[in-house]
Structures are given as C-alpha cells and as structure tokens.
Design a protein around this motif. Structure first.
Motif, PDB file in Angstrom:
ATOM      1  N   ILE A   1     -37.467  10.379  38.717  1.00 21.82           N
ATOM      2  CA  ILE A   1     -37.749  11.057  37.456  1.00 21.82           C
ATOM      3  C   ILE A   1     -39.048  10.535  36.844  1.00 21.82           C
ATOM      4  O   ILE A   1     -39.461   9.416  37.121  1.00 21.82           O
ATOM      5  N   PRO A   2     -39.687  11.412  36.046  1.00 20.36           N
ATOM      6  CA  PRO A   2     -40.982  11.037  35.501  1.00 20.36           C
ATOM      7  C   PRO A   2     -40.900   9.764  34.667  1.00 20.36           C
ATOM      8  O   PRO A   2     -40.125   9.675  33.728  1.00 20.36           O
ATOM      9  N   SER A   3     -41.670   8.771  35.044  1.00 21.94           N
ATOM     10  CA  SER A   3     -41.751   7.564  34.235  1.00 21.94           C
ATOM     11  C   SER A   3     -43.099   6.935  34.487  1.00 21.94           C
ATOM     12  O   SER A   3     -43.858   7.347  35.341  1.00 21.94           O
ATOM     13  N   SER A   4     -43.370   5.929  33.721  1.00 22.45           N
ATOM     14  CA  SER A   4     -44.612   5.208  33.916  1.00 22.45           C
ATOM     15  C   SER A   4     -44.266   4.028  34.812  1.00 22.45           C
ATOM     16  O   SER A   4     -43.151   3.529  34.784  1.00 22.45           O
ATOM     17  N   ASP A   5     -45.193   3.542  35.653  1.00 16.51           N
ATOM     18  CA  ASP A   5     -44.828   2.412  36.515  1.00 16.51           C
ATOM     19  C   ASP A   5     -45.182   1.087  35.861  1.00 16.51           C
ATOM     20  O   ASP A   5     -45.239   0.068  36.507  1.00 16.51           O
ATOM     21  N   ALA A   6     -45.441   1.126  34.540  1.00 13.20           N
ATOM     22  CA  ALA A   6     -45.889  -0.085  33.874  1.00 13.20           C
ATOM     23  C   ALA A   6     -44.760  -1.053  33.544  1.00 13.20           C
ATOM     24  O   ALA A   6     -44.995  -2.084  32.948  1.00 13.20           O
ATOM     25  N   GLY A   7     -43.534  -0.747  33.905  1.00 11.13           N
ATOM     26  CA  GLY A   7     -42.468  -1.688  33.601  1.00 11.13           C
ATOM     27  C   GLY A   7     -41.108  -1.032  33.709  1.00 11.13           C
ATOM     28  O   GLY A   7     -41.011   0.145  34.042  1.00 11.13           O
TER      29      GLY A   7
ATOM     30  N   ALA B   1     -37.575   0.678  32.622  1.00 12.76           N
ATOM     31  CA  ALA B   1     -37.282   1.673  31.592  1.00 12.76           C
ATOM     32  C   ALA B   1     -36.387   1.074  30.517  1.00 12.76           C
ATOM     33  O   ALA B   1     -35.443   0.351  30.808  1.00 12.76           O
ATOM     34  N   LEU B   2     -36.722   1.388  29.253  1.00  5.99           N
ATOM     35  CA  LEU B   2     -35.873   0.992  28.138  1.00  5.99           C
ATOM     36  C   LEU B   2     -34.811   2.075  27.949  1.00  5.99           C
ATOM     37  O   LEU B   2     -33.636   1.801  27.801  1.00  5.99           O
ATOM     38  N   MET B   3     -35.287   3.305  27.991  1.00  8.47           N
ATOM     39  CA  MET B   3     -34.376   4.449  27.844  1.00  8.47           C
ATOM     40  C   MET B   3     -34.656   5.419  28.976  1.00  8.47           C
ATOM     41  O   MET B   3     -35.811   5.775  29.217  1.00  8.47           O
ATOM     42  N   GLU B   4     -33.615   5.787  29.693  1.00  8.52           N
ATOM     43  CA  GLU B   4     -33.785   6.723  30.778  1.00  8.52           C
ATOM     44  C   GLU B   4     -32.918   7.947  30.482  1.00  8.52           C
ATOM     45  O   GLU B   4     -31.714   7.819  30.313  1.00  8.52           O
ATOM     46  N   VAL B   5     -33.558   9.077  30.383  1.00  7.28           N
ATOM     47  CA  VAL B   5     -32.835  10.313  30.088  1.00  7.28           C
ATOM     48  C   VAL B   5     -32.699  11.082  31.393  1.00  7.28           C
ATOM     49  O   VAL B   5     -33.690  11.341  32.066  1.00  7.28           O
ATOM     50  N   ARG B   6     -31.459  11.415  31.761  1.00  8.99           N
ATOM     51  CA  ARG B   6     -31.243  12.088  33.052  1.00  8.99           C
ATOM     52  C   ARG B   6     -30.463  13.377  32.876  1.00  8.99           C
ATOM     53  O   ARG B   6     -29.336  13.362  32.375  1.00  8.99           O
ATOM     54  N   GLY B   7     -31.087  14.456  33.288  1.00  6.77           N
ATOM     55  CA  GLY B   7     -30.406  15.760  33.304  1.00  6.77           C
ATOM     56  C   GLY B   7     -29.770  16.127  31.985  1.00  6.77           C
ATOM     57  O   GLY B   7     -28.683  16.707  31.938  1.00  6.77           O
TER      58      GLY B   7
ATOM     59  N   PHE C   1     -36.627  12.103  31.648  1.00  7.28           N
ATOM     60  CA  PHE C   1     -37.821  11.266  31.453  1.00  7.28           C
ATOM     61  C   PHE C   1     -37.354   9.855  31.163  1.00  7.28           C
ATOM     62  O   PHE C   1     -36.153   9.607  30.987  1.00  7.28           O
ATOM     63  N   SER C   2     -38.269   8.925  31.126  1.00  7.39           N
ATOM     64  CA  SER C   2     -37.890   7.585  30.714  1.00  7.39           C
ATOM     65  C   SER C   2     -38.972   7.012  29.815  1.00  7.39           C
ATOM     66  O   SER C   2     -40.115   7.451  29.837  1.00  7.39           O
ATOM     67  N   ILE C   3     -38.564   6.066  29.005  1.00  5.83           N
ATOM     68  CA  ILE C   3     -39.498   5.394  28.113  1.00  5.83           C
ATOM     69  C   ILE C   3     -39.457   3.911  28.454  1.00  5.83           C
ATOM     70  O   ILE C   3     -38.377   3.320  28.520  1.00  5.83           O
ATOM     71  N   ILE C   4     -40.619   3.332  28.688  1.00 10.14           N
ATOM     72  CA  ILE C   4     -40.611   1.900  28.998  1.00 10.14           C
ATOM     73  C   ILE C   4     -40.877   1.097  27.731  1.00 10.14           C
ATOM     74  O   ILE C   4     -41.290   1.630  26.712  1.00 10.14           O
ATOM     75  N   LYS C   5     -40.647  -0.203  27.828  1.00 10.90           N
ATOM     76  CA  LYS C   5     -40.777  -1.065  26.654  1.00 10.90           C
ATOM     77  C   LYS C   5     -42.224  -1.083  26.153  1.00 10.90           C
ATOM     78  O   LYS C   5     -43.157  -1.207  26.929  1.00 10.90           O
ATOM     79  N   GLY C   6     -42.366  -0.925  24.848  1.00 16.32           N
ATOM     80  CA  GLY C   6     -43.680  -1.001  24.229  1.00 16.32           C
ATOM     81  C   GLY C   6     -44.516   0.256  24.355  1.00 16.32           C
ATOM     82  O   GLY C   6     -45.686   0.270  23.971  1.00 16.32           O
ATOM     83  N   GLU C   7     -43.909   1.313  24.872  1.00 12.17           N
ATOM     84  CA  GLU C   7     -44.669   2.536  25.112  1.00 12.17           C
ATOM     85  C   GLU C   7     -44.427   3.564  24.007  1.00 12.17           C
ATOM     86  O   GLU C   7     -43.367   3.583  23.384  1.00 12.17           O
ATOM     87  N   SER C   8     -45.439   4.437  23.767  1.00 12.70           N
ATOM     88  CA  SER C   8     -45.212   5.604  22.918  1.00 12.70           C
ATOM     89  C   SER C   8     -45.227   6.824  23.808  1.00 12.70           C
ATOM     90  O   SER C   8     -46.232   7.097  24.452  1.00 12.70           O
ATOM     91  N   LEU C   9     -44.117   7.539  23.826  1.00 18.79           N
ATOM     92  CA  LEU C   9     -44.074   8.787  24.568  1.00 18.79           C
ATOM     93  C   LEU C   9     -44.126   9.927  23.567  1.00 18.79           C
ATOM     94  O   LEU C   9     -43.284  10.016  22.678  1.00 18.79           O
TER      95      LEU C   9
ATOM     96  N   SER D   1     -40.910   0.607  21.027  1.00 16.42           N
ATOM     97  CA  SER D   1     -41.178   1.813  21.808  1.00 16.42           C
ATOM     98  C   SER D   1     -40.941   3.011  20.901  1.00 16.42           C
ATOM     99  O   SER D   1     -40.019   2.987  20.092  1.00 16.42           O
ATOM    100  N   TYR D   2     -41.786   4.026  21.038  1.00 15.32           N
ATOM    101  CA  TYR D   2     -41.618   5.220  20.229  1.00 15.32           C
ATOM    102  C   TYR D   2     -41.386   6.441  21.103  1.00 15.32           C
ATOM    103  O   TYR D   2     -42.053   6.602  22.124  1.00 15.32           O
TER     104      TYR D   2
END
Lengths: 333, 357
Positions: A4-10, A12-18, A45-53, A216-217
């Motif tokens: 699933i779409p995520s950033s590879d920078a770390g 995931a803090l929150m992972e949203v699936r289906g 989608f997923s949100i990693i720590k310290g990221e703004s999506l 994270s936002y």
C-alpha cells in the motif's frame, strides 16, 4: 495483501487498509429500497511518524468522513485502521479510551467546536481530567503550558470563546488537541475559515508544533496551495477513492491522473503575469449514491473510453512512491 | 435580491445595444467620498470611510480585503441594500451614468434600478434564491419586474439566459427548484438573473468563495465571457488575491473601512506599495516562495483592529513593520505615490512612506 502507498522514510504510525464507510440512504416508498452512499470506498494509505500527509479533493469526495474514521469519531463499515500495529477500526468505546489520547482532531470552525459556556481553562482541563492526567495543580500547570505553546497568554485562562478572534479560537482548538500529547492529529480544514493574514500565523504554528513535538498530521484541505506548503505527501481523493498519492513536489510537478491535472490547473496563482492554463472540467462531481461505474472519474475525464466504465482501475505505483488509479495512464503520459 | 415591485419601465434605456467595443474608457459609475455608518451597541462605526473610485465601461474592478474591511458594505451601499435602520450612507455620492446619484433615490426608484441597470450576486446562492419557487419562476419574476413583457416572452428570455450561462437542458432546468441544483448551477442561475436585463454593472460579492476550485474555474470563465459579450462592467469583491489576479484589470485594496491602495492589477502584484498589500501578498502560501524544504510563511502581526477602536493616525500603524512616528500622529491621505510623481498614472496609496510631503 498488495503493498500500500506509503513513504519509505520510516515505520507507519497509522496504516489504513481497505477502508470503507457506507451510509444507508432512504430510497423508494418508506425506505424499502435503502441505497448505499459510499462516502469512503476502499482507501489505503499510511502515515509515518513526523509526517504531514495532505488529503485534497472537492466537497463530497469523502475526505472529512475519512478523517473522522481515522480518529474513530465514526466507525468504518469495512477495513482496518492499524495504529502502531493495533487495529482500532472495530474497538468498542471503552477499548478505544487509551487510543483517544494518541489521535486527536482539529476542526474547521472553532466557534462551533468550542463550548460557548465553558472558559478556555475548563475546556482544556476537561480532557486532562478524563484521562487522569494528575492532580488539580498539575492539570492547571499543563493548561498554562498549553496556552503558551499555542501563542496565547495565561490571562486567557478565564475567558470564554466569544471573547476571542477567529485565529485565537483556532489556537484554542489546537491547544485542546495537544492536551494529552497525541502522536497523530487530523486537521480538518483548519485554516479555511480564516483570513489570509491570520491563516499564515496558524500554518506557521502547526509547522512549529510539528517540529517541536514530532507530530504527524493528516491534513485535510481543499486549498491546494496550503497543502503544497504544509505537507510532505499528498493524496487526491475523488468520490470516495484515492486517485493519486505521491510526495508533494512529485505530485505538483508530475501530475499524472487526469483529475489531479484538472484540479491543480484550476488553482489560481496570485500573479496576473502567470497565464492560467486551465483544464475546465464539464459539469460537477456526480452523486456518491450512484457513482459512475468503473472508474468514478470516467464521466468527466477528457481521456475516457468505453472500457473506463467497465472495470475499476487499481492504485498502481508508477514511479517510486507515486501511485495512480487510472487504466489509461500509459497512453496519456 | 430581485425586487418584485410594481412594473416600472425606464424610457431612457434601450436594452440590447451595449457592446464591449463601443464604450471603452467611459465612466459608468463614479463613487466619491462614500461614507457609510452602522449603528452598533455603544455608538456608530464607520464601516466605509470616504471611499472613491471610478468604474469604466467593460472593465472588471477588484476590491480585495479581509473580513470587516468594508468591501461588502461598499457594495451594499451602492445597491441601496444596507441593513435598515442600522446602516446609512452619511455622505458621498454614487453617480450612475444616465441615472444620477443612487444615494439620493427613493426606495421605489432604487427598486426600479436594482436588477435592471445594476445587479448583484452573492457568495451563497442558496440563501439568495427562494427555495419554494422554481428557478424559472424567479427568473421570470425578475424580468417582468423591469420589462413589460408577456409571461410567454419572459419564459423565452429566461430559458435563453439559462442557456447563455451554460446550464444544460435549460427547458428542463427551468422547472427545477433551487435544491435540485448543485452549488455551481445555482451560482449560474444567479448570474443569469443578474444579467437578464442587461445591466451596466454587476457587483459580485465573493461569487466563488463557496465553490470548489474546478467549479470556481468554470464560473470565473463564464463571468469573463459574459462580460465580453454583454459589455457589463463588473465589480468583483473577494478576499482571494488569486481571483483578483485572474479577473481584475484594476484593484482597490481595503483595510478597516478605507482604501489603502489603488492600482492596475499588474502594478499591484509586481510592485505593491502599501505595507499591508506587501504583507498580504507575502502571506499567501505559494510554490514561488518555497525554495528547498518547509519554510515559514510571512505573517502580519496582530489582528485587524475593531472599527470602534482604531489606532490613532494610520489605521495599519499597530501592525505595520515600517511604522514610524508620523504614522501615529495623523492619518495619511490616499494620494499619488511619490515614486509615480512624474507619470500620469492613476495609482494611489495611503501611506506616509510614499507620500510627497
């Protein structure tokens, strides 16, 4: 499980699936044929720590519903919300309690989300008490700390919401969200109701807080310039689905999905010397009750062909970290 | 906004002869020294303070400013739509070509002018359209209030207008109620109604603020097209500098009830003079300002002052980064900037930094 779409920078803090959220709408005689309004229709989608999506899209695309589900103010119809590995999508109210302090939300209109009969102090102490933060003195200390953190003064402690300007009220809303040291904050149009000169103050505050506290936002907005300024990655939503998600610079410079192209071309640049190269879409967004078959955008897409309405395209990674949901993507780029 | 008053026709008006080309450079509206006061708890405030401007035929004039700067009150004063009895024009004139000073007209006279020679569209079309009547009925009502035409002819004209503003299947939409239309469609209906009698001037107060960006693009394009086809002059009132850059030829920047800067749109964006305009332009998040990773936005300190507690001297002095002694002593006049002394430009700015004396 497809990736699933995520950033590879770390991690995931929150992972949203289906994630799906369907509302039943009355239809026919006395609601005998209830129909489904698919506000959120399969989002990953997923949100990693310290990221703004950033999450952008037009009214009715489901971005606020998605935000409310991520905070669990609403319960998803289907899908998983993995917060640090635990699925919170189906937890009961009491099980959710310990996650409430980790995930918070800031609303668009602070006047309607603040209790007009409570002082700022009491409003900020309430979440601390509910979560047994400490004794009265330490709670009060924390409130003064919060007021300072968001740029308000200690003497504001005993004032009521109506005594503040719009920008200050939004600062109160931010202080309340920060009270319990959350890790993730959903910002639902936090600056849309503010004037330009105040908007920039709040954007700076949100960015400073993120640096200082490692927040994270999930930043929901219809203002594409604000999102470009604030966010590391951006997801574009159309009728309940993410049609494109990519790092901000990549998305704004190499817009791939036809909807993203039209949306970004309609952004007005505050410079009369820039000749707008607008792609004007026909009509408005179709109803999410009976969305077009196949690709939801097929009815307005300038590149659509018959097979676009025959099957639903998948979100595919076109470039590293850049995912697009379009079956003609190879023809049109 | 359309009145349903007695049928009044104006003999000096020949509809259908305006064209963008023939009237370039003519002044259609001259606002001078317009001052509007509102009665509020504990006294009166000046919502509009000595505002003057000319509107040329076929031109789009932008008025930009933040909440409470007086931009909407200026429009309502021109239209004779001030909330009564709290709002009154206390001085100044609003001279409309071939009609005279609108501020001196009686209610009945103003009713005849409004919707015919001048019309207005608002931010939220849902609150300006009557929910219990079809849009076609409301369009016909507006047309028949100003033109002595039969119901059949009014219907014909209404359908023609719906078609002109790009509503598909206008014959069917004629019988729709406002709630059956989308926000963009409703704003199109408002525009159709505003332009039905071919007014000289259309005031548009935040016409696209409630709309999504792709719909905003449609509506702005429509307004531009109709302006060119009908020759109607437009005053567009907005807080959005992007809309101003897209639509306007000339711009007034308002702050706390006064005009602080007036300039051609290119001049204003290329070389803003008033510190408020400078601050406003710098505060907008834009890719142009984003070199490298995340950067802080420029901010204007403080908040817009309340109109009954304005700072002494210049109204912007408490927020201005370039403030000096003189700013606290007296209010600067709106005058040609010292930089443009030699040129015959119409640029004006209200700031001691750019003042000759």
């Amino acid at each position: 499980m497809p990736s699933i779409p995520s950033s590879d920078a770390g991690p995931a803090l929150m992972e949203v699936r289906g994630l799906r959220r369907h509302f039943s709408v009355d239809g026919g005689w006395f609601g005998q044929n209830p129909r489904a309004l698919k506000a959120v229709d399969g989002v990953d989608f997923s949100i990693i720590k310290g990221e703004s999506l950033g999450l952008v899209g037009e009214s009715g695309c489901g971005k606020s519903t998605l935000g409310r589900n991520v905070v669990r103010l609403d319960t998803p119809t289907e899908g998983a919300l993995l917060f640090e590995g635990t699925d919170i999508a189906t937890l009961s109210a009491s099980e959710l309690r310990r996650f409430r302090r980790e995930i918070q939300i800031i609303f668009q209109n602070p006047m309607s989300s603040l209790n007009p009969r409570m002082t700022v102090g009491n409003m900020l102490i309430e979440p601390l008490r509910l979560h047994s933060y400490g004794d009265r003195a330490s709670c009060q200390r924390r409130v003064h700390e919060l007021l300072e953190l968001v740029g308000l003064k200690s003497e504001h402690y005993n004032r009521y919401p109506h005594e503040f300007s719009g920008g200050q009220r939004q600062r109160i809303g931010i202080a309340r969200a920060l009270a319990l040291n959350p890790k993730l904050i959903v910002c639902d149009e936090p600056v849309s109701a503010l004037d330009v000169s105040i908007q920039s103050q709040i954007i700076n505050l949100l960015m400073d807080l993120q640096d200082e506290l490692g927040l994270s936002y999930l930043f929901i907005s219809h203002d594409l310039s604000v999102v470009e300024h604030m966010c590391d990655r951006v997801a574009v939503m159309y009728l309940g689905r993410i049609v494109e998600i990519a790092p901000t610079h990549e998305l704004y410079s190499r817009r791939l999905h036809p909807y993203t192209r039209a949306l970004l071309s309609a952004v007005l640049v505050p410079d009369p010397a820039v000749q707008a190269d607008e792609i004007i879409l026909e009509g408005g967004v179709p109803s999410p009750i009976d969305p077009p078959k196949g690709c939801h955008f097929s009815t307005r897409c300038p590149f659509a062909k018959d097979d676009c309405s025959a099957s639903t395209p998948e979100l595919v990674e076109q470039h590293p970290g850049h995912w697009v949901r379009c079956m003609r993507i190879d023809e049109i780029t | 906004m359309m009145s349903t008053g007695p049928q009044m026709t104006r003999s000096d008006q020949t509809p259908g002869t305006s064209a963008a080309a023939k009237n370039a450079g003519r002044t259609v509206l001259q606002v001078s020294g317009l001052t509007t006061e509102l009665r509020v708890e504990g006294g009166r405030i000046r919502a509009v303070d000595d505002v003057s401007f000319d509107l040329l035929a076929g031109e789009t004039l932008g008025i930009v400013g933040e909440s409470g700067c007086g931009k909407s009150m200026t429009a309502l004063s021109i239209m004779g739509l001030l909330p009564r009895p709290i709002g009154t024009i206390t001085s100044g004139s609003v001279v409309l070509e071939d009609v005279g000073d609108l501020a001196l007209l009686s209610d009945a006279q103003m009713k005849a002018v409004r919707g015919d020679v001048v019309s207005m569209i608002f931010q939220e079309p849902m609150t300006s359209l009557n929910p219990v009547f079809t849009v076609g009925f409301q369009l016909c009502e507006a047309i028949q209030a100003h033109r002595p035409v039969s119901r059949q002819a009014a219907r014909q004209k209404a359908i023609e207008m719906l078609d002109l503003v790009g509503i598909p299947l206008p014959e069917l939409r004629f019988d729709n109620y406002p709630h059956q239309l989308s926000g963009g469609m409703r704003q199109r209906v408002m525009i159709a109604m505003a332009l039905a009698c071919q007014p000289k001037i259309m005031l548009a107060d935040e016409p696209t603020t409630a709309l999504d960006v792709t719909i905003q693009a449609q509506i702005l394009k429509l307004m531009d097209r109709l302006k060119n086809e009908t020759g109607t002059s437009i005053v567009i009132i907005t807080h959005d500098l992007g809309v101003i850059a897209r639509m306007a030829q000339r711009v007034l920047v308002m702050y706390a009830g006064v005009v602080v800067e007036e300039a051609k749109v290119h001049e204003l964006f290329a070389r803003p003079l008033h510190p408020y305009t400078v601050g406003l332009l710098k505060s907008i998040p834009s890719a142009r300002h984003r070199s490298g990773p995340k950067k802080r936005l420029h901010t204007i300190r403080g908040v817009v002052p309340s109109l009954n507690a304005l700072p002494r001297g210049c109204r912007y002095s408490d927020r201005c980064p370039d403030v000096h002694d003189r700013c606290h002593q007296s209010e600067p006049p709106l005058a040609r900037p010292v930089e443009d002394e030699a040129s015959q430009g119409e640029r004006r700015v209200r700031c001691w930094l750019h003042c000759k004396q």
